[in-house]
Write an enzyme that holds these catalytic residues in place. Structure first.
Site, PDB file in Angstrom:
ATOM      1  N   GLU A 154      77.307 -94.057   5.236  1.00 44.30           N
ATOM      2  CA  GLU A 154      76.403 -94.300   4.105  1.00 44.30           C
ATOM      3  C   GLU A 154      74.950 -94.372   4.558  1.00 44.30           C
ATOM      4  O   GLU A 154      74.046 -93.911   3.849  1.00 44.30           O
ATOM      5  CB  GLU A 154      76.816 -95.576   3.366  1.00 44.30           C
ATOM      6  CG  GLU A 154      78.208 -95.518   2.736  1.00 44.30           C
ATOM      7  CD  GLU A 154      78.404 -94.321   1.819  1.00 44.30           C
ATOM      8  OE1 GLU A 154      77.413 -93.818   1.250  1.00 44.30           O
ATOM      9  OE2 GLU A 154      79.555 -93.866   1.677  1.00 44.30           O
ATOM     10  N   HIS A 157      73.568 -90.918   4.953  1.00 42.53           N
ATOM     11  CA  HIS A 157      73.082 -90.421   3.662  1.00 42.53           C
ATOM     12  C   HIS A 157      71.664 -90.926   3.420  1.00 42.53           C
ATOM     13  O   HIS A 157      70.761 -90.156   3.064  1.00 42.53           O
ATOM     14  CB  HIS A 157      73.988 -90.897   2.527  1.00 42.53           C
ATOM     15  CG  HIS A 157      75.236 -90.098   2.341  1.00 42.53           C
ATOM     16  ND1 HIS A 157      75.263 -88.724   2.418  1.00 42.53           N
ATOM     17  CD2 HIS A 157      76.514 -90.489   2.071  1.00 42.53           C
ATOM     18  CE1 HIS A 157      76.501 -88.299   2.211  1.00 42.53           C
ATOM     19  NE2 HIS A 157      77.279 -89.344   1.999  1.00 42.53           N
ATOM     20  N   HIS A 163      76.897 -84.088   3.016  1.00 44.67           N
ATOM     21  CA  HIS A 163      78.212 -83.924   3.628  1.00 44.67           C
ATOM     22  C   HIS A 163      78.278 -82.601   4.385  1.00 44.67           C
ATOM     23  O   HIS A 163      77.694 -81.600   3.974  1.00 44.67           O
ATOM     24  CB  HIS A 163      79.310 -83.985   2.567  1.00 44.67           C
ATOM     25  CG  HIS A 163      79.482 -85.343   1.972  1.00 44.67           C
ATOM     26  ND1 HIS A 163      79.422 -85.582   0.623  1.00 44.67           N
ATOM     27  CD2 HIS A 163      79.680 -86.555   2.553  1.00 44.67           C
ATOM     28  CE1 HIS A 163      79.599 -86.875   0.391  1.00 44.67           C
ATOM     29  NE2 HIS A 163      79.747 -87.488   1.553  1.00 44.67           N
TER      30      HIS A 163
END
Length: 704
Positions: A154, A157, A163
């Site tokens: 996370e 990100h 991804h």
């Protein structure tokens, strides 16, 4: 009471391994319920409909390219909100240490900066992509999300990563089986071109912590993602640690040239022995060799698997008199944090009285030779294998690490060997559980393995239970057991976080992928019968017997049956020389239970999103470049869109027509220019000829 004050029976049992004694099913609690849930399984079970399963899009719903404006500073402010579970708080801080060890990214508690990451317990596990300049940027670590690789995922990100399987070249490496995907979830498998997701010229990464697993969003039991190289079928979707390519991309994206807490690593493969030096104040030298007749037969790094490689340093005590020494010193090192962890492997093929002394030589102003401080003395019985050691250091000035071999009394047929040295500004594990002949244990039926007893820094006695009965997964559990300090300790045991790490024995600590799980003792947690789960083992536990016949009490185990799959356990270098190591740390995290004072934010103007006023046509994507909104237009093999808003379409056919037309036009223009030039030139010469004729006529007239 000092945790080292142990009763004699625990000291004796410290070196014993109990196997073949399965724990009662009802006497362990599985925090995962026997199901290995990925991030996307957790979020889907909660009914969340997030972009690609765990991404929170910006308010305008647009995806924008990750540029400089979307990057965070190298030191990222954060807040651990009160809503977070205690275990999650400790796991997040451990994840930050992984970033520091392998990148130049650091994290600091928020002190009023304009933008910061607010980590809270929301519904599920999710994050935004990149720095969205929203001031408070939320990142959710909800129930069952408190695994270290989930936190790493996370935060990647948040740092700007999409991804892995959404990159433009995805179809060259994996096959998406569309009819196996849940209806309405197909968009989670979209591909984004290079203007949206930049691969940074790094190859496709099956091992990325950012890759979907093969079962992502499946509508049955068959795989939704099939790897074109079948060996990676069970590799994709790993949630252990950063891959090498994850780190390469992250360090490129943030222009990292070094890691924050890494200091040195040496496997002695190069002849310069990593800049180490032989001391002049000793009576012998360490030798760089690839094998020793009396052992070891090979180094630890390569285990003899590579021809003409695999070296280590050896101090031959068989040819020396008692008291002889050899000192090997590291290069100069410059600490920044004030605490370090030294790790190395030692092989003793000499006498049980031979000794390895670990010193630090610290340099201060006016002391040219430095101050030598003994940090650890290691004397072990030769057992014919490499042994892992950790030494905690607390150095604040420029220093060297010194390995001193000392010839002891008695007969020696070999000596001391060292290999795979790593030094980092991290905390050492508190204990090492070394399991030898592991493949034989792993191949047994209905096998369970108990660790020796250990003590935490607070004095709590504990034991680890490894469940090997499943044909697919390996389980691991933490038990409190009765110990010497129980009368002086607080019960139920409050806020002790136990971290169990399966060591990847790669020689370089930066290239390791650890498999780790943490649990925390919540003093308010109760068992099914209403008793406190973490109460004194003699009160709530069961009686068991150590191999030496001594009775003790063991509390209920807390852990997971899906610690690691057997397939992953056999990958990497988890099993090396038929040995595995479980690193254990139990630390008090009660200080994380208090609410920290939150500063007032620095007043800032609202950040204007330039793309909110721009509509790109024909599938174009709005990006912000140098503060201005621009449309990145889509393109195919023989077509493209162009124009300010991607309103115009072009193709190779149009280009050919334009090129031919341009060529004809240029030819016509050149022909006209040539004809005009010829005409003008001929006219000029005609005039000149007529003038010459007139002049000759006049001369003839004058002659008469």
């Amino acid at each position: 009471m000092d945790a080292r004050h142990q009763p004699w029976f625990l000291v004796f049992a410290t070196f014993l391994l109990v196997s073949g004694l399965p724990a009662p099913e009802k006497f362990v609690k599985d925090i995962d319920g026997g199901i290995d849930q990925d991030i996307f399984d957790i979020n889907q079970g909660l009914g969340l409909d997030l972009f690609e399963g765990d991404i929170k899009l910006e308010a305008n719903g647009k995806n924008s390219i990750i540029g400089d404006h979307k990057r965070w500073p190298h030191t990222i402010p954060y807040v651990l909100e009160d809503s977070l579970e205690m275990n999650a708080k400790g796991v997040i801080l451990n994840a930050f240490e992984r970033y520091r060890l392998k990148t130049c990214i650091d994290f600091k508690p928020w002190s009023g900066e304009a933008n910061y990451i607010s980590v809270f317990k929301g519904s599920g596990c999710w994050s935004s992509v990149g720095n969205i300049h929203a001031g408070k940027q939320e990142l959710s670590i909800g129930t069952n999300c408190d695994r270290i690789a989930t936190v790493q995922h996370e935060f990647l990100h948040a740092l700007g990563f999409w991804h892995e399987q959404s990159r433009a070249d995805r179809d060259d490496y994996v096959i998406i089986v569309w009819d196996r995907i849940q209806p309405g979830k197909e968009h989670n498998f979209n591909i984004y071109n290079d203007s949206v997701s930049d691969s940074l010229n790094v190859p496709y990464d099956y091992t990325s912590v950012m890759h979907y697993s093969k079962t992502a969003f499946q509508n049955g039991t068959e795989s939704t993602i099939v790897t074109r190289i079948s060996e990676f079928e069970d590799v994709i979707g790993q949630r252990m640690d950063f891959s090498d390519y994850d780190l390469l991309k992250l360090n490129q994206l943030y222009n990292c040239t070094s890691s924050l807490s890494f200091m040195d690593s040496c496997d002695f493969e190069l002849e310069n022995i990593c800049g180490m030096i032989q001391s002049s104040g000793d009576s012998a030298d360490w030798q760089r060799v690839s094998q020793v007749l009396s052992g070891p037969e090979s180094d630890h790094s390569k285990m003899g698997q590579c021809k003409d490689s695999g070296f280590f340093m050896h101090f031959n005590t068989s040819i020396l008199n008692e008291g002889a020494t050899a000192m090997l010193e590291s290069r100069l090192l410059y600490p920044k944090r004030g605490f370090q962890c030294l790790e190395f492997y030692l092989y003793n093929s000499g006498s049980g009285n031979d000794q390895l002394n670990i010193y630090t030589r610290e340099y201060t102003t006016g002391q040219q030779g430095g101050v030598l401080t003994l940090q650890r003395q290691i004397k072990e019985v030769p057992i014919g294998s490499w042994q892992l050691h950790y030494v905690t250091l607390q150095v604040t000035k420029k220093f060297r690490v010194v390995f001193e071999g000392l010839r002891g009394p008695g007969t020696s047929s070999g000596g001391l060997s060292i290999d795979d040295i790593n030094l980092s500004e991290t905390r050492c594990p508190h204990h090492i559980w070394h399991i030898q002949n592991f493949t034989q244990i792993l191949g047994g039926q209905d096998t369970s393995v108990y660790s020796p007893p250990f003590y935490s820094s607070k004095g709590y006695a504990f034991q680890i239970y490894m469940d090997l009965r499943s044909s697919t997964n390996v389980g691991i559990y933490f038990h409190l057991i009765s110990g010497a300090n129980d009368d002086q300790l607080q019960w139920p045991c409050p806020w002790q976080q136990a971290t169990m790490t399966l060591l990847d024995q790669n020689p370089d600590i930066r290239q390791r992928m650890f498999n780790q799980r943490s649990i925390t003792t919540d003093p308010t947690m109760t068992s099914d019968n209403g008793s406190y789960f973490w109460d004194r083992p003699s009160k709530v536990g069961v009686t068991d017997v150590f191999p030496n016949g001594t009775q003790f009490s063991r509390g209920i185990g807390y852990g997971t049956t899906v610690f690691i799959t057997r397939e992953r356990l056999k990958s990497r270098e988890f099993i090396k020389g038929d040995d595995i190591y479980i690193l254990l740390t139990v630390e008090d995290i009660s200080h994380l239970n208090s609410t920290s004072a939150v500063p007032d934010p620095v007043p800032t103007l609202a950040v204007h999103n330039a793309c909110s006023e721009v509509v790109c046509q024909n599938g174009g994507i709005c990006v912000v470049q140098d503060g201005r909104a621009e449309c990145k237009c889509p393109a195919g093999e023989d077509w493209w869109y162009m124009g300010k808003r991607c309103e115009k379409r072009g193709s190779t056919r149009d280009t050919v027509i334009i090129a031919v037309s341009s060529t004809v036009t240029v030819f016509a223009v050149m022909l006209i220019i040539t004809l005009v030039s010829v005409y003008c030139t001929r006219r000029k010469y005609r005039k000149k000829a007529r003038a010459n004729t007139a002049a000759m006529t006049l001369e003839n007239q004058h002659a008469f």
